[in-house]
Design a protein around this motif. Structure first.
Motif, PDB file in Angstrom:
ATOM      1  N   VAL A 133       0.834  -1.205   0.000  1.00  0.00           N
ATOM      2  CA  VAL A 133       0.000   0.000   0.000  1.00  0.00           C
ATOM      3  C   VAL A 133       0.867   1.253   0.000  1.00  0.00           C
ATOM      4  O   VAL A 133       0.611   2.205  -0.751  1.00  0.00           O
ATOM      5  N   GLY A 169       2.107   2.108  -3.291  1.00  0.00           N
ATOM      6  CA  GLY A 169       1.059   2.310  -4.286  1.00  0.00           C
ATOM      7  C   GLY A 169       0.783   1.133  -5.191  1.00  0.00           C
ATOM      8  O   GLY A 169       0.162   1.302  -6.248  1.00  0.00           O
ATOM      9  N   TYR A 208      -1.519  -1.166  -5.556  1.00  0.00           N
ATOM     10  CA  TYR A 208      -2.835  -1.503  -5.027  1.00  0.00           C
ATOM     11  C   TYR A 208      -3.346  -2.851  -5.527  1.00  0.00           C
ATOM     12  O   TYR A 208      -4.007  -3.574  -4.779  1.00  0.00           O
ATOM     13  N   ASN A 216      -1.856   6.946   1.336  1.00  0.00           N
ATOM     14  CA  ASN A 216      -2.326   5.893   0.442  1.00  0.00           C
ATOM     15  C   ASN A 216      -3.399   5.008   1.070  1.00  0.00           C
ATOM     16  O   ASN A 216      -4.057   4.241   0.368  1.00  0.00           O
ATOM     17  N   ASP A 229      -6.719   5.827  -0.496  1.00  0.00           N
ATOM     18  CA  ASP A 229      -6.747   5.393  -1.894  1.00  0.00           C
ATOM     19  C   ASP A 229      -6.909   3.876  -1.985  1.00  0.00           C
ATOM     20  O   ASP A 229      -7.682   3.365  -2.798  1.00  0.00           O
ATOM     21  N   PHE A 230      -6.167   3.154  -1.158  1.00  0.00           N
ATOM     22  CA  PHE A 230      -6.254   1.694  -1.129  1.00  0.00           C
ATOM     23  C   PHE A 230      -7.653   1.238  -0.731  1.00  0.00           C
ATOM     24  O   PHE A 230      -8.246   0.351  -1.362  1.00  0.00           O
ATOM     25  N   GLN A 265      -9.994   1.750  -3.585  1.00  0.00           N
ATOM     26  CA  GLN A 265      -9.762   0.733  -4.616  1.00  0.00           C
ATOM     27  C   GLN A 265     -10.476  -0.562  -4.234  1.00  0.00           C
ATOM     28  O   GLN A 265     -11.132  -1.198  -5.072  1.00  0.00           O
ATOM     29  N   ASN A 322      -5.686   6.602  -9.739  1.00  0.00           N
ATOM     30  CA  ASN A 322      -5.533   5.815  -8.508  1.00  0.00           C
ATOM     31  C   ASN A 322      -5.561   6.655  -7.236  1.00  0.00           C
ATOM     32  O   ASN A 322      -5.234   6.159  -6.156  1.00  0.00           O
TER      33      ASN A 322
END
Length: 256
Positions: free
Chosen positions: A37, A40, A42, A75, A78-79, A82, A155
């Motif tokens: 993670v 990045g 993912y 992140n 973001d993770f 996702q 992303n």
């Protein structure tokens, strides 16, 4: 002598083989997910989550998420998004703090800053622009209710933050004030990066909070240290370094 040497070589080979085949500990698995993670990757991280669930190691995911939040890794959000958009909603619901689910489902929420415990709202100004303030008393009226709308690009997940009463979106001003901070306004449109915000989770005394950053200026949302006559505080975009100070600059995001 030859037999003894041969036995020694066999023993070393056996140890090496056992080391290679030794099962990975949960701590190692959590660290591997954490690092995927952080850098990045993912898709790799999502695959690891699926693998761990098949092995009934959901606690490994929970531990990795805990480390990400404790270390303030951007992140993380973001993770999580996702996962949310790629058939991983149950993972987010089960192993991330409830705030992530509340935000992603676009529930109505309140933003309350840690330092002053003021709830964010919009108020009218003489020039007809609404401006954001922290309310020192009101924690229940519709004035302090907000909704986050996700925007996914490259992303990265950003959010439009809308007042449910005024139907206006938070926007950071173009112009810096005397302290180099920027005023936060309400706007009826949300079509620029000044209207986009991203969230960096943090943990302080076991509480999950978020730094709220503006996409255009990378300024963090905060409240003025000086109070107005009614004890409210003006909301500002602060350009200074805030990492490591959630008790001063982070916000609770809680269901309305």
């Amino acid at each position: 002598m030859r037999l003894t040497l041969f036995a020694f070589v066999l023993a070393v080979c056996a140890l090496a083989s056992n080391a290679t085949l030794a099962p990975r500990t949960d701590d190692v698995l959590a660290e591997q997910l954490y690092m995927s993670v952080v850098i990045g990757e993912y898709e790799t991280a999502i695959a690891k989550c699926s693998e761990y669930l098949k092995e009934k190691k959901g606690e490994v995911i929970k531990e990795a998420v805990k480390r990400l939040i404790e270390n303030g890794k951007r992140n993380t959000m973001d993770f999580a998004y996702q996962l949310w958009t790629k058939d991983g909603k149950e993972i987010v619901k089960s192993y991330f703090p409830i705030q992530f689910r509340v935000i992603f489902t676009e529930q109505t929420v309140k933003l309350i800053n840690k330092r002053d415990h003021h709830a964010l709202k919009l108020i009218d100004q003489q020039n007809h622009n609404k401006i954001a303030f922290g309310d020192s008393k009101d924690k229940t009226s519709k004035k302090v209710s907000w909704k986050f709308t996700p925007v996914l690009e490259n992303n990265r997940v950003y959010f439009k933050i809308m007042s449910t009463e005024d139907k206006q979106y938070l926007k950071l001003d173009n112009t810096k004030g005397s302290s180099d901070d920027r005023i936060i306004y309400g706007d009826s449109t949300a079509d620029t990066f000044k209207h986009h915000w991203y969230l960096e989770p943090s943990m302080y005394e076991s509480d999950v909070m978020f730094f709220v950053y503006n996409r255009e200026y990378n300024s963090v949302m905060t409240l003025d240290e000086d109070m107005a006559a009614n004890e409210d505080r003006e909301a500002l975009g602060h350009s200074g370094e805030v990492s490591g100070y959630p008790q001063l600059f982070a916000w609770y995001i809680v269901p309305y």
